[in-house]
Each structure stands twice: as structure tokens, then as C-alpha cells.
Motif scaffolding. Sequence first.
Motif, mmCIF file in Angstrom:
data_model
loop_
_atom_site.group_PDB
_atom_site.id
_atom_site.type_symbol
_atom_site.label_atom_id
_atom_site.label_comp_id
_atom_site.label_asym_id
_atom_site.label_seq_id
_atom_site.Cartn_x
_atom_site.Cartn_y
_atom_site.Cartn_z
ATOM 1 N N VAL A 3 10.820 -28.180 -2.691
ATOM 2 C CA VAL A 3 10.719 -27.412 -1.449
ATOM 3 C C VAL A 3 10.321 -25.964 -1.734
ATOM 4 C CG1 VAL A 3 11.917 -26.677 0.646
ATOM 5 C CG2 VAL A 3 12.510 -28.862 -0.420
ATOM 6 N N ALA A 24 16.628 -26.001 3.358
ATOM 7 C CA ALA A 24 15.896 -26.244 2.113
ATOM 8 C C ALA A 24 16.835 -26.680 0.998
ATOM 9 C CB ALA A 24 15.136 -24.983 1.704
ATOM 10 N N ARG A 25 17.980 -26.038 0.908
ATOM 11 C CA ARG A 25 18.954 -26.391 -0.136
ATOM 12 C C ARG A 25 19.453 -27.820 0.052
ATOM 13 N NH1 ARG A 25 24.363 -22.902 -0.468
ATOM 14 N NH2 ARG A 25 24.504 -23.781 1.629
ATOM 15 N N ALA A 28 16.487 -30.288 -0.794
ATOM 16 C CA ALA A 28 16.109 -30.285 -2.207
ATOM 17 C C ALA A 28 17.038 -31.147 -3.054
ATOM 18 C CB ALA A 28 16.097 -28.856 -2.736
ATOM 19 N N THR A 32 15.663 -27.633 -7.388
ATOM 20 C CA THR A 32 15.792 -26.234 -7.007
ATOM 21 C C THR A 32 14.825 -25.900 -5.876
ATOM 22 O OG1 THR A 32 14.222 -25.647 -8.748
ATOM 23 C CG2 THR A 32 16.567 -25.488 -9.277
ATOM 24 N N VAL A 33 15.049 -24.741 -5.282
ATOM 25 C CA VAL A 33 14.216 -24.262 -4.185
ATOM 26 C C VAL A 33 13.391 -23.080 -4.678
ATOM 27 C CG1 VAL A 33 14.229 -23.260 -1.860
ATOM 28 C CG2 VAL A 33 15.914 -25.012 -2.480
ATOM 29 N N VAL A 54 18.066 -20.870 -5.401
ATOM 30 C CA VAL A 54 16.645 -20.545 -5.528
ATOM 31 C C VAL A 54 16.357 -20.208 -6.984
ATOM 32 C CG1 VAL A 54 14.814 -18.957 -4.837
ATOM 33 C CG2 VAL A 54 16.518 -19.711 -3.159
#
Length: 319
Positions: A3, A24-25, A28, A32-33, A54
Motif C-alpha cells: 500500500v 492502510a495499516r 497492509a 509495511t506502508v 510506515v
Amino acid sequence: MNVLVDLGHTRRLRSPDREVLTLARTLAGSDTVTVLSHAPEPGDLAADLGGYRVATLFAPREEAPDLSRTDTALLDAALAESGANLVLGANDADTTEWFARLAVRHGAAVITDAVGVAEDRTVTKSVLAGGYTTTVVPTTDLAFITLAPNSVTTEDVDDGAAPEVTPLSVSVSGAAATVTGTTAAPASSRPKLTEAKAVVVGGRGVNGNFALVEELADELGAAVGASRAAVDAGWVEHAAQVGQTGVTVSPQLYLCAGVSGAIQHRAGMQTAQTIVAINKDENAQIFEIADFGVVGDLTKVIPQLIEALRERKGSSDPA
């Protein structure tokens, strides 16, 4: 899922940014983002991203001299570096434009104004002014998705290691719009209308006096909005207009006073989670969609509501 999150030109995380990062977290999983910022030297932003797992923060080496072309090129470069198959961003005008340009360039799916994204990339959208809820599934490996404000419940995050900041250098050719000047928006302690979790709106029934609406909004920590009738009368600026010819909002709480609830207005707010209406006309259309309604004179109801809120705040203060 790999992502990439585009945070645009923000230098400190806003509420919509935190929603996108939370989503996103989740999507994923164990991966990782990656995040892209269009602002050079995003030191404070990097620190804010520590809790969202991230790994890398991409940022331009220098300020962009033009509009749109450089921003699109930055996103394209970040996409190539990250190898992402899902790109997320807040549903604002700039992000939507960048995503659309790159979706065409890469033959990818683009879905805007989503209210939810599942792990299998099934996207939920409210369409036709909230009249229908639809589900959409991208059929391409790469997908660009923008998230509507107040769609994801953000979670408190623990402090984590700030991501590595990786500078990007891009160049564009051909004619481009250049920035000849900027004007800062007037400072306000109230949240942005389209992003606020609570919104208080005044309509024709306030009869030109928005003082009570603004006072109630401040008690609730809410943004102030208006119906088209109030804007056309010159009582407030057009930027505050909610409805078909104004902005669309979807807050957790939408409280309106003196608003009739015409279909044009409802088109911009009926996806709010909780709708509270105050109107002296018991047959006002707004009551058809309101979760709670008060039939009464707003000049008497709102002061009582403000007083009750203040009493509640006072009773909750530690002794």
C-alpha cells in the motif's frame, strides 16, 4: 498487500490523513506502508507517521515550481519505487486529479469517495446523494482509491520509529501552470467543514442571525455550515453552503436549525451518522430523515441546548 498512501502537501497529519493511514495499516497486514508527501523536508510529518508502521516516506527534493504536472510525476515516481498495487488518499480535489491522471496512464482502476475498503479490495461507496450504497471491485492489479472523510474510525497509535525519508527528484516537460501568488485562508479555530466530525448548520429560519449557530458550534467543537437560502440571502459566504450546489459532508453529528430540508440540501448531508433537526414547522421535510427532531423556536431551543452542554461539561470537570 503493498500500500502507498499519498498525503498531498500536508506537513502535519489531519483527521482525514489519519483515517487513510489507519485503513492502510489494516489492509497492509504484515506488510509495511509507504507514504508520499509532496512537501519538501517533512520532518514533523515523519515523526507523526511512526505509529502507523510506515517504512518509507518519499518527499521531493525541492518545492514544485508548477501545478499538477510535478505532483503527478512525484506520485508516479513513488509508485515505481514502492511497487505498490494499492494507492490510497483523502478524497480532495488535488488527490482525485493526480489519481485520475495516473490511472489513465497505467490503465488502472480509480475509485473516488469510498467509505470502506475490505482486505479483498472490495470498495463500498455511497452514491446518488447517499440514496444507495454500492460495492465495487477493481479488476486491475493496480488500483487508486480516495477515502471520504469520517469513513474510518481512527485508533490511538503508539509512538514508533519514524520512517526513513527518501528524496525524489522528478522533472516535467512541456507547458505547465506556474504559481504566481498565494493567499492564506483566514485562520479559524473551527474544523474544516468537509472534514469535521460535527457540523452545525443554519438555514432560512435563523433570519440572518448566525450568532446562536456559531455559539452552539463552538460548544460542540463543530464546523459551521449553511443552507443555500442562507447563502443566497448574503448571511454567510458560499464556502459554508451544504447541499447539491455546495459541499457534501458526512459527519458523525449533523445538527441543523431553521433548515427546511429540501432535496437539494439533503443531497449534501444525508449520509451523516446522526441527524438532529430544529424547526418550528412540524411538517418540514428535514424531519423525514432526522434521527432526532425538535419542533420549536430555534431562538429558544438553541440557548437551552447550549446551557445544557455547558452544565454537562461543568459536572464532568474534576473537583
